[in-house]
Scaffold this active site. Structure first.
Site, short mmCIF file in Angstrom:
data_model
loop_
_atom_site.label_atom_id
_atom_site.label_comp_id
_atom_site.label_asym_id
_atom_site.label_seq_id
_atom_site.Cartn_x
_atom_site.Cartn_y
_atom_site.Cartn_z
CE1 TYR A 98 -6.91 42.45 -14.41
CE2 TYR A 98 -7.46 42.87 -16.69
CZ TYR A 98 -6.67 42.58 -15.56
OH TYR A 98 -5.30 42.89 -15.84
N PRO A 144 -7.04 51.43 -23.51
CG PRO A 144 -8.34 49.97 -22.44
CD PRO A 144 -8.29 50.33 -23.81
#
Length: 346
Positions: free
Chosen positions: A154, A29
Protein backbone atom coordinates in the site's frame (compact mmCIF):
# COMPACT_ATOMS: atom_id res chain seq x y z
CA UNK A 1 5.49 -26.88 28.65
CA UNK A 2 2.01 -27.32 30.06
CA UNK A 3 -1.31 -25.75 29.20
CA UNK A 4 -1.36 -23.42 32.21
CA UNK A 5 2.02 -21.94 31.39
CA UNK A 6 0.97 -21.29 27.80
CA UNK A 7 -2.20 -19.51 28.82
CA UNK A 8 -0.28 -17.43 31.32
CA UNK A 9 2.10 -16.25 28.62
CA UNK A 10 -0.72 -15.04 26.41
CA UNK A 11 -2.74 -13.51 29.22
CA UNK A 12 -0.21 -11.35 31.01
CA UNK A 13 -1.17 -7.65 30.99
CA UNK A 14 0.77 -5.28 28.76
CA UNK A 15 1.39 -1.61 29.44
CA UNK A 16 3.04 0.98 27.23
CA UNK A 17 2.71 4.66 28.12
CA UNK A 18 -0.97 5.37 28.65
CA UNK A 19 -2.00 2.12 26.93
CA UNK A 20 -2.80 -0.79 29.24
CA UNK A 21 -4.06 -4.10 27.85
CA UNK A 22 -5.39 -7.07 29.83
CA UNK A 23 -3.57 -9.63 27.66
CA UNK A 24 -1.20 -10.01 24.73
CA UNK A 25 -3.76 -10.88 22.05
CA UNK A 26 -4.44 -8.33 19.31
CA UNK A 27 -7.17 -8.57 16.72
CA UNK A 28 -5.41 -8.08 13.40
CA UNK A 29 -6.94 -5.68 10.86
CA UNK A 30 -9.08 -7.46 8.26
CA UNK A 31 -10.86 -5.75 5.38
CA UNK A 32 -14.53 -6.71 5.24
CA UNK A 33 -16.20 -4.10 2.97
CA UNK A 34 -19.33 -3.98 5.12
CA UNK A 35 -19.43 -0.17 5.43
CA UNK A 36 -21.89 0.98 2.78
CA UNK A 37 -20.53 4.01 0.93
CA UNK A 38 -17.68 4.13 3.43
CA UNK A 39 -19.88 4.62 6.51
CA UNK A 40 -19.62 2.05 9.34
CA UNK A 41 -23.05 1.22 10.73
CA UNK A 42 -24.35 -0.41 13.89
CA UNK A 43 -23.50 -3.84 12.51
CA UNK A 44 -19.84 -2.80 12.39
CA UNK A 45 -20.05 -1.54 15.97
CA UNK A 46 -21.61 -4.84 17.05
CA UNK A 47 -18.91 -6.80 15.20
CA UNK A 48 -16.11 -5.15 17.14
CA UNK A 49 -18.03 -5.15 20.41
CA UNK A 50 -18.40 -8.95 20.23
CA UNK A 51 -14.63 -9.39 20.03
CA UNK A 52 -14.02 -6.91 22.86
CA UNK A 53 -16.50 -8.52 25.23
CA UNK A 54 -14.95 -11.90 24.47
CA UNK A 55 -11.52 -10.95 25.71
CA UNK A 56 -9.48 -9.46 22.85
CA UNK A 57 -6.75 -7.33 24.43
CA UNK A 58 -6.52 -4.78 21.61
CA UNK A 59 -8.61 -4.44 18.46
CA UNK A 60 -7.02 -3.00 15.33
CA UNK A 61 -9.83 -2.11 12.97
CA UNK A 62 -10.01 -2.98 9.33
CA UNK A 63 -8.20 -0.48 7.13
CA UNK A 64 -9.90 2.93 7.06
CA UNK A 65 -9.08 5.30 4.24
CA UNK A 66 -7.91 8.90 4.43
CA UNK A 67 -9.40 11.82 2.55
CA UNK A 68 -7.58 11.57 -0.79
CA UNK A 69 -9.03 10.61 -4.19
CA UNK A 70 -6.71 7.63 -4.68
CA UNK A 71 -7.03 6.28 -1.14
CA UNK A 72 -9.52 3.55 -2.07
CA UNK A 73 -11.15 2.00 -5.11
CA UNK A 74 -13.64 -0.02 -3.06
CA UNK A 75 -16.92 1.71 -2.21
CA UNK A 76 -17.65 -0.18 1.01
CA UNK A 77 -14.25 0.12 2.67
CA UNK A 78 -14.82 2.46 5.63
CA UNK A 79 -13.72 6.08 5.44
CA UNK A 80 -12.00 7.94 8.24
CA UNK A 81 -13.26 11.33 7.14
CA UNK A 82 -16.63 13.01 6.66
CA UNK A 83 -19.32 13.54 9.26
CA UNK A 84 -21.28 10.35 8.59
CA UNK A 85 -18.28 8.03 8.72
CA UNK A 86 -16.80 9.70 11.81
CA UNK A 87 -20.16 9.46 13.60
CA UNK A 88 -20.17 5.77 12.73
CA UNK A 89 -16.70 5.32 14.20
CA UNK A 90 -17.78 7.18 17.33
CA UNK A 91 -20.45 4.51 17.83
CA UNK A 92 -17.84 1.78 17.31
CA UNK A 93 -15.56 3.28 19.97
CA UNK A 94 -18.44 3.59 22.42
CA UNK A 95 -19.55 0.01 21.82
CA UNK A 96 -16.05 -1.35 22.45
CA UNK A 97 -15.33 0.82 25.48
CA UNK A 98 -18.68 -0.06 27.07
CA UNK A 99 -17.46 -3.63 27.49
CA UNK A 100 -13.96 -2.66 28.61
CA UNK A 101 -12.21 -3.11 25.26
CA UNK A 102 -9.37 -1.18 23.66
CA UNK A 103 -9.45 -0.22 19.99
CA UNK A 104 -7.31 1.63 17.45
CA UNK A 105 -8.12 2.36 13.80
CA UNK A 106 -5.82 1.25 11.04
CA UNK A 107 -5.37 4.30 8.84
CA UNK A 108 -4.31 3.71 5.26
CA UNK A 109 -4.07 4.83 1.69
CA UNK A 110 -4.37 1.87 -0.63
CA UNK A 111 -1.79 3.15 -3.08
CA UNK A 112 -1.03 5.20 -6.16
CA UNK A 113 -2.94 4.22 -9.28
CA UNK A 114 0.31 4.14 -11.22
CA UNK A 115 3.33 4.54 -8.98
CA UNK A 116 4.45 7.02 -6.38
CA UNK A 117 6.42 8.89 -9.02
CA UNK A 118 3.09 10.23 -10.31
CA UNK A 119 2.62 12.43 -7.24
CA UNK A 120 3.94 15.99 -7.15
CA UNK A 121 5.53 17.25 -3.93
CA UNK A 122 2.45 19.40 -3.30
CA UNK A 123 0.19 16.36 -3.59
CA UNK A 124 2.46 14.40 -1.25
CA UNK A 125 2.10 17.22 1.27
CA UNK A 126 -1.70 17.03 0.99
CA UNK A 127 -1.64 13.26 1.56
CA UNK A 128 0.56 13.71 4.63
CA UNK A 129 -1.93 16.24 5.96
CA UNK A 130 -4.82 13.83 5.29
CA UNK A 131 -3.09 11.18 7.42
CA UNK A 132 -2.56 13.74 10.18
CA UNK A 133 -6.20 14.82 10.05
CA UNK A 134 -7.31 11.20 10.41
CA UNK A 135 -5.01 10.77 13.41
CA UNK A 136 -6.44 13.91 14.99
CA UNK A 137 -9.99 12.66 14.44
CA UNK A 138 -9.11 9.30 16.01
CA UNK A 139 -7.97 10.98 19.20
CA UNK A 140 -11.02 13.26 19.25
CA UNK A 141 -13.33 10.25 18.89
CA UNK A 142 -11.74 8.52 21.87
CA UNK A 143 -9.75 5.77 20.18
CA UNK A 144 -6.85 4.34 22.20
CA UNK A 145 -4.20 5.03 19.54
CA UNK A 146 -3.75 4.63 15.79
CA UNK A 147 -2.09 2.20 13.43
CA UNK A 148 -0.56 3.45 10.19
CA UNK A 149 -0.56 0.83 7.42
CA UNK A 150 2.95 0.77 6.00
CA UNK A 151 2.93 -2.80 4.69
CA UNK A 152 1.79 -5.10 1.88
CA UNK A 153 2.34 -2.80 -1.08
CA UNK A 154 0.00 0.00 0.00
CA UNK A 155 1.03 3.64 -0.32
CA UNK A 156 3.53 4.05 2.50
CA UNK A 157 5.09 0.72 1.53
CA UNK A 158 5.15 1.77 -2.13
CA UNK A 159 7.48 4.57 -1.10
CA UNK A 160 9.60 2.13 0.94
CA UNK A 161 10.17 -0.40 -1.83
CA UNK A 162 12.58 0.43 -4.63
CA UNK A 163 10.58 -1.54 -7.19
CA UNK A 164 7.55 0.74 -6.69
CA UNK A 165 9.42 3.96 -5.96
CA UNK A 166 11.25 5.22 -9.07
CA UNK A 167 11.51 8.78 -7.75
CA UNK A 168 14.80 10.60 -8.16
CA UNK A 169 14.03 13.47 -5.77
CA UNK A 170 14.35 13.41 -1.98
CA UNK A 171 11.52 10.85 -1.70
CA UNK A 172 13.39 8.20 -3.65
CA UNK A 173 16.82 6.70 -4.08
CA UNK A 174 18.53 4.79 -1.28
CA UNK A 175 16.73 3.12 1.61
CA UNK A 176 17.02 6.11 3.90
CA UNK A 177 15.53 8.45 1.30
CA UNK A 178 12.67 6.05 0.64
CA UNK A 179 11.60 6.40 4.28
CA UNK A 180 11.07 10.16 3.94
CA UNK A 181 7.36 9.96 3.09
CA UNK A 182 6.65 7.67 6.05
CA UNK A 183 8.70 9.91 8.34
CA UNK A 184 6.66 12.93 7.27
CA UNK A 185 3.41 11.03 7.85
CA UNK A 186 4.49 9.83 11.30
CA UNK A 187 5.78 13.25 12.34
CA UNK A 188 2.57 14.95 11.16
CA UNK A 189 0.45 12.41 13.03
CA UNK A 190 2.55 12.88 16.15
CA UNK A 191 2.03 16.64 16.01
CA UNK A 192 -1.70 16.05 15.58
CA UNK A 193 -2.10 13.72 18.57
CA UNK A 194 0.60 14.83 20.99
CA UNK A 195 3.37 12.87 22.71
CA UNK A 196 1.33 10.36 24.74
CA UNK A 197 -1.06 8.96 22.10
CA UNK A 198 0.21 5.58 20.82
CA UNK A 199 1.25 5.34 17.17
CA UNK A 200 1.63 1.82 15.75
CA UNK A 201 3.23 1.24 12.35
CA UNK A 202 2.53 -1.94 10.42
CA UNK A 203 5.42 -3.05 8.23
CA UNK A 204 6.22 -6.09 6.13
CA UNK A 205 9.04 -7.40 4.02
CA UNK A 206 6.77 -9.42 1.70
CA UNK A 207 4.62 -7.94 -1.04
CA UNK A 208 1.33 -9.24 -2.48
CA UNK A 209 3.03 -10.22 -5.75
CA UNK A 210 6.24 -11.48 -4.13
CA UNK A 211 6.07 -13.35 -0.83
CA UNK A 212 9.87 -13.73 -0.77
CA UNK A 213 10.59 -10.01 -1.18
CA UNK A 214 12.73 -8.24 1.40
CA UNK A 215 13.06 -4.51 1.91
CA UNK A 216 16.15 -5.25 3.97
CA UNK A 217 18.29 -8.28 3.18
CA UNK A 218 20.35 -8.04 6.39
CA UNK A 219 19.87 -6.92 9.99
CA UNK A 220 22.15 -3.94 9.30
CA UNK A 221 19.92 -2.76 6.46
CA UNK A 222 16.84 -3.36 8.57
CA UNK A 223 18.28 -1.13 11.28
CA UNK A 224 19.02 1.54 8.69
CA UNK A 225 15.38 1.34 7.58
CA UNK A 226 13.91 1.40 11.09
CA UNK A 227 15.96 4.15 12.72
CA UNK A 228 14.27 7.15 11.03
CA UNK A 229 10.85 5.64 11.73
CA UNK A 230 11.64 5.36 15.42
CA UNK A 231 13.02 8.88 15.47
CA UNK A 232 9.85 10.14 13.80
CA UNK A 233 7.69 8.82 16.62
CA UNK A 234 6.64 5.19 16.15
CA UNK A 235 5.78 3.61 19.51
CA UNK A 236 5.01 0.03 18.46
CA UNK A 237 5.83 -1.92 15.29
CA UNK A 238 3.29 -4.41 13.92
CA UNK A 239 5.49 -6.84 11.98
CA UNK A 240 3.54 -8.72 9.33
CA UNK A 241 4.80 -12.09 8.13
CA UNK A 242 2.98 -14.94 6.44
CA UNK A 243 4.17 -17.47 9.03
CA UNK A 244 5.22 -16.22 12.46
CA UNK A 245 7.50 -19.22 13.08
CA UNK A 246 9.85 -18.52 10.17
CA UNK A 247 13.21 -16.83 10.99
CA UNK A 248 13.75 -13.53 9.22
CA UNK A 249 17.48 -13.90 8.54
CA UNK A 250 19.84 -16.87 8.32
CA UNK A 251 21.81 -17.62 11.45
CA UNK A 252 19.13 -16.50 13.90
CA UNK A 253 15.81 -17.88 15.12
CA UNK A 254 14.34 -14.38 15.51
CA UNK A 255 11.34 -13.64 13.33
CA UNK A 256 10.69 -10.14 11.96
CA UNK A 257 9.05 -8.93 15.17
CA UNK A 258 11.97 -10.29 17.15
CA UNK A 259 14.53 -8.51 15.01
CA UNK A 260 12.63 -5.22 15.03
CA UNK A 261 12.42 -5.25 18.82
CA UNK A 262 16.10 -6.17 19.12
CA UNK A 263 17.17 -3.36 16.79
CA UNK A 264 14.85 -0.60 18.02
CA UNK A 265 13.99 -1.42 21.62
CA UNK A 266 10.36 -0.68 20.75
CA UNK A 267 7.54 -3.12 21.55
CA UNK A 268 6.47 -5.30 18.65
CA UNK A 269 3.43 -7.28 17.52
CA UNK A 270 4.01 -10.57 15.74
CA UNK A 271 1.47 -11.86 13.24
CA UNK A 272 1.19 -14.58 10.62
CA UNK A 273 -1.10 -17.63 10.57
CA UNK A 274 -1.71 -17.74 14.32
CA UNK A 275 -4.56 -20.06 15.20
CA UNK A 276 -5.36 -21.36 11.74
CA UNK A 277 -4.45 -25.03 12.09
CA UNK A 278 -5.37 -27.90 14.35
CA UNK A 279 -1.86 -27.98 15.76
CA UNK A 280 -2.51 -24.67 17.48
CA UNK A 281 -5.71 -25.76 19.17
CA UNK A 282 -4.13 -29.04 20.26
CA UNK A 283 -1.77 -27.10 22.50
CA UNK A 284 -4.72 -26.17 24.65
CA UNK A 285 -6.08 -29.70 24.85
CA UNK A 286 -4.77 -31.77 27.73
CA UNK A 287 -2.18 -34.31 26.68
CA UNK A 288 -1.56 -32.86 23.23
CA UNK A 289 0.74 -30.35 21.62
CA UNK A 290 3.85 -30.88 23.71
CA UNK A 291 5.98 -31.56 20.67
CA UNK A 292 4.58 -28.91 18.34
CA UNK A 293 7.47 -26.68 17.30
CA UNK A 294 5.50 -23.82 15.80
CA UNK A 295 3.27 -23.14 18.77
CA UNK A 296 5.74 -24.04 21.46
CA UNK A 297 8.05 -21.63 19.66
CA UNK A 298 5.48 -18.84 19.77
CA UNK A 299 4.93 -19.21 23.50
CA UNK A 300 8.63 -19.54 24.20
CA UNK A 301 9.43 -16.40 22.20
CA UNK A 302 6.68 -14.50 24.00
CA UNK A 303 7.96 -15.65 27.38
CA UNK A 304 11.50 -14.60 26.39
CA UNK A 305 10.12 -11.17 25.38
CA UNK A 306 11.36 -11.43 21.81
CA UNK A 307 8.11 -9.66 20.98
CA UNK A 308 5.31 -8.32 23.13
CA UNK A 309 1.95 -8.95 21.47
CA UNK A 310 0.44 -11.59 19.19
CA UNK A 311 -2.03 -10.63 16.46
CA UNK A 312 -4.74 -13.08 15.44
CA UNK A 313 -6.66 -12.51 12.24
CA UNK A 314 -8.86 -15.03 10.49
CA UNK A 315 -9.38 -17.20 13.57
CA UNK A 316 -11.03 -14.21 15.27
CA UNK A 317 -12.94 -13.35 12.12
CA UNK A 318 -14.94 -16.57 12.29
CA UNK A 319 -15.01 -16.99 16.08
CA UNK A 320 -15.65 -13.86 18.19
CA UNK A 321 -15.09 -15.87 21.38
CA UNK A 322 -11.73 -17.30 20.28
CA UNK A 323 -9.76 -15.56 23.04
CA UNK A 324 -12.00 -16.63 25.90
CA UNK A 325 -12.18 -20.19 24.59
CA UNK A 326 -8.38 -20.38 24.51
CA UNK A 327 -8.11 -18.84 27.99
CA UNK A 328 -10.66 -21.22 29.44
CA UNK A 329 -9.31 -24.38 27.79
CA UNK A 330 -12.36 -24.81 25.53
CA UNK A 331 -10.45 -25.66 22.37
CA UNK A 332 -13.07 -28.21 21.32
CA UNK A 333 -15.57 -25.35 20.96
CA UNK A 334 -13.44 -23.29 18.55
CA UNK A 335 -15.06 -22.58 15.19
CA UNK A 336 -12.70 -23.74 12.42
CA UNK A 337 -11.69 -21.26 9.75
CA UNK A 338 -13.30 -22.45 6.51
CA UNK A 339 -14.59 -20.76 3.38
CA UNK A 340 -18.15 -21.44 4.58
CA UNK A 341 -17.54 -20.06 8.07
CA UNK A 342 -15.95 -16.88 6.77
CA UNK A 343 -19.08 -16.05 4.77
CA UNK A 344 -20.77 -15.08 8.02
CA UNK A 345 -18.14 -12.46 8.93
CA UNK A 346 -20.17 -11.69 12.02
Amino acid sequence: MNNTQSVQALFKPFAFGNLTLPNRIVMAPMTRQFSTDGVPGQDVAAYYRRRAENGVGLIVTEGTVINHPDSSNQANVPHFYGEAALNGWSSVVSAVHEVGGRIIPQIWHMGARGNVGDYSESEIASIVQAFAQAAFEAKQLGFDGIELHGAHGYLIDQFFWEKTNPRTDSYGGDMLARTRFAVEVIEACRRAVGPEFPIVLRISQWKPNDYTAKLAETPALLQQFLTPLVDAGVDIFHCSTRRFWEPEFEGSDLNLAGWVKKLTGRPTITVGSVGLDSDFTSLFTEGKGAGNFKIDGLIEKLEHEEFDLVAVGRALLVDPAWVNKIRDGRAAELIPFTSEAVKTLY
